[in-house]
Scaffold this motif. Structure first.
Motif, PDB file in Angstrom:
ATOM      1  N   SER A 112       0.840  -1.197   0.000  1.00 55.53           N
ATOM      2  CA  SER A 112       0.000   0.000   0.000  1.00 55.53           C
ATOM      3  C   SER A 112       0.876   1.249   0.000  1.00 55.53           C
ATOM      4  O   SER A 112       0.486   2.297  -0.486  1.00 55.53           O
TER       5      SER A 112
ATOM      6  N   SER B  18      -3.259   3.676  -1.850  1.00 56.73           N
ATOM      7  CA  SER B  18      -4.585   3.101  -1.707  1.00 56.73           C
ATOM      8  C   SER B  18      -5.579   4.182  -2.099  1.00 56.73           C
ATOM      9  O   SER B  18      -6.286   4.731  -1.271  1.00 56.73           O
TER      10      SER B  18
ATOM     11  N   THR C 251      -5.708  -3.065 -10.309  1.00 52.56           N
ATOM     12  CA  THR C 251      -5.171  -2.161  -9.293  1.00 52.56           C
ATOM     13  C   THR C 251      -5.092  -0.756  -9.893  1.00 52.56           C
ATOM     14  O   THR C 251      -4.472  -0.553 -10.939  1.00 52.56           O
TER      15      THR C 251
END
Lengths: 271, 260
Positions: free
Chosen positions: A118, A123, A243
């Motif tokens: 992260s 994030s 992602t």
């Protein structure tokens, strides 16, 4: 994309991405023309030492990380300003040691482990509204500072020696620029991750540099281009369940390669 | 009145002596050529005058004051015209940089400075290129832009470091004609490798190779330039003028000065 905007987290992600794009467009332009890309990488990785410190000593996250990163950045600024020919090596050392220091501190911190992924990729989908406010404030402050010192920054970036002859306080300005860079990097890392920071700092300014006729144009162009990459990347990541940080970087990277191919085989840009 | 006054000046970098026992006086409206081998300290000498470097010993005075006071009386044209070619900046903005004053940041009347910058470009026949990006210009054109940048602050003193390095031979003659015109109002110092081209225009020559040897107008216009010497470092000037082994014009052997 419209339907995705029904979700709070998507709206926040979009706002965070756009803010990061604008801040990185302004600072990234100065990074690229002053050849500070490697130094930016150094600051971004050394920042991990600050994260480690903050967790180990239970300091509040932002002041701890920014303090440590500023200290590391000032050290790098000092080295790169005084012993230019050795600066890349020493930046490399601070880069590695800062990150290792952070990881060991996290190992020693009982009961808590920050997810390294992260930190690397951020994030963006879980950005709280409070972070958006901090980013907005920082964005406004940085833009105002760059606007105020624009002629000085321009003179220093183009011809440092001539800037000194004109009476520009080059040394203070250089340290100030590295300081702004450190604050930018820490704040944006928290939101979009280390890798996306480096991508947003370098790729849009690099593409725009060839077409811009002034630093200001390059800053505006980079901010717009970064925003486009962010929008497209977020949309693709939503559509194909990828992602988001990595998707934004892949979009930027594809544009980077396309721009190189256009340079090589296509028509020349304006001017 | 002397515009530059250097006295007993020494400068060393990283323990190595670059300049030693430099004495130099440049008078108002002089046109001085500084010649000497690479690494002989020519550029260092200019940087000491600009206040970019500080001498280890001795004094530099520009108009009676230490350099680096930024009273815009010195225009500087650096040697390297190839720096930062991809930089997003127009020729006009480069020239405007020469008019920038950090102490007077938000001055009114930007239009006046823009006009002065355009005038400076016109004077160097670069007016048509004002909005071109600096990287798209040729070396010689960039050189002219950098001279316009030095002139836009109306300096009393113009320092040029190897200004003809990117200009062809025909261009060089035109270039020195231009300097001769500017010299009517401005004191000029030119660093050069090649005394042959500039000897017609200058009224003094300084040979710099760690030491400085000054030759005034009488020496240049006298029999010195008519005489051909085979120049070696030992028997004439400690300065190699054109190339090894070729006979060429040089100045008479230096007398043993007190500071030698």
């Amino acid at each position: 994309m419209i339907e995705a905007m029904q979700f709070d987290f998507m709206r926040n992600a979009l706002a965070a991405g756009l803010l990061a794009s604008i801040i990185c467009g302004v600072i990234g332009t100065l990074v690229v023309v002053n050849r500070l890309v490697f130094l930016s990488g150094g600051i971004a990785h050394a920042a991990y030492g600050g994260i480690g410190l903050a967790f180990y000593f239970k300091w509040p996250y932002l002041p701890g990380t920014i303090g440590f990163s500023l200290a590391a950045a000032m050290l790098m600024a000092f080295v790169s300003h005084t012993v230019k020919h050795r600066s890349d090596t020493i930046v490399g050392v601070i880069w590695a040691v800062g990150m290792a220091f952070g990881i060991i501190l996290l190992d020693l911190t009982p009961g808590y482990n920050v997810d390294l992924m992260s930190y690397l990729f951020g994030s963006i989908l879980t950005v709280p509204s409070s972070d958006l406010i901090v980013m907005t404030v920082v964005g406004v402050v940085i833009t105002a500072l760059v606007f105020f010192y624009y002629p000085d920054l321009l003179a220093m970036s183009y011809d440092e020696e001539f800037a000194r002859i004109r009476g520009v306080p080059v040394k203070a300005l250089y340290f100030g620029l590295i300081g702004m860079l450190a604050v930018t990097i820490v704040l944006v890392i928290q939101v979009v991750g280390l890798i996306l920071v480096i991508a947003l700092l370098t790729i849009p300014p690099f593409i725009v540099e060839k077409y811009a006729k002034s630093l200001a144009q390059m800053m505006v162009g980079s901010s717009i281009l970064g925003s486009v990459f962010t929008l497209v990347g977020l949309w693709l990541s939503y559509q194909y369940d990828l992602t988001s940080g990595a998707t934004i970087i892949m979009v930027s990277g594809s544009a980077f390669v396309t721009s190189l191919l256009i340079d090589r085989f296509g028509f020349k840009g304006s001017s | 009145m002397s515009i530059i006054e250097m006295k007993n000046l020494d400068f060393a970098y990283a323990g190595e002596t670059i300049l030693a026992s430099i004495n130099l006086t440049v008078k108002d409206k002089d046109f001085l050529a500084i010649i000497g081998p690479n690494g002989g300290g020519k550029t260092t000498l200019l940087k000491l005058m600009l206040g970019l470097l500080t001498p280890d010993r001795g004094t530099v005075l520009i108009n009676g004051k230490p350099p680096g006071n930024t009273d815009s009386s010195i225009g500087y044209v650096p040697q390297n015209v190839h720096m930062n070619q991809s930089f997003p900046i127009s020729a006009l903005d480069v020239v405007l940089m020469g008019a920038f004053d950090p102490k007077n940041r938000f001055r009114r009347n930007q239009a006046k400075y823009k006009k002065e910058a355009l005038d400076a470009l016109d004077r160097l026949e670069m007016g048509d290129y004002a909005n071109k990006k600096i990287g798209t210009l040729s070396g010689g054109q960039r050189q002219r832009v950098l001279i316009a940048r030095a002139l836009v602050s109306h300096p009393e003193l113009l320092l040029l470091d190897e200004p003809t390095a990117s200009i062809d031979t025909k261009g060089q003659a035109e270039f020195y004609e231009l300097l001769a015109i500017l010299n009517k109002e401005i004191t000029i110092l030119v660093v050069s490798h090649d005394l042959l081209v500039i000897s017609r225009y200058v009224n003094a020559v300084a040979c710099v190779n760690q030491r400085l040897h000054y030759h005034d107008q009488a020496e240049i216009t006298g029999d010195m330039l008519e005489t051909m010497y085979s120049c070696t470092v030992e028997d004439t000037c400690p300065v190699e003028l054109v190339a090894h082994g070729f006979p060429h014009r040089v100045l008479k052997p230096h007398e043993d000065h007190a500071h030698d």
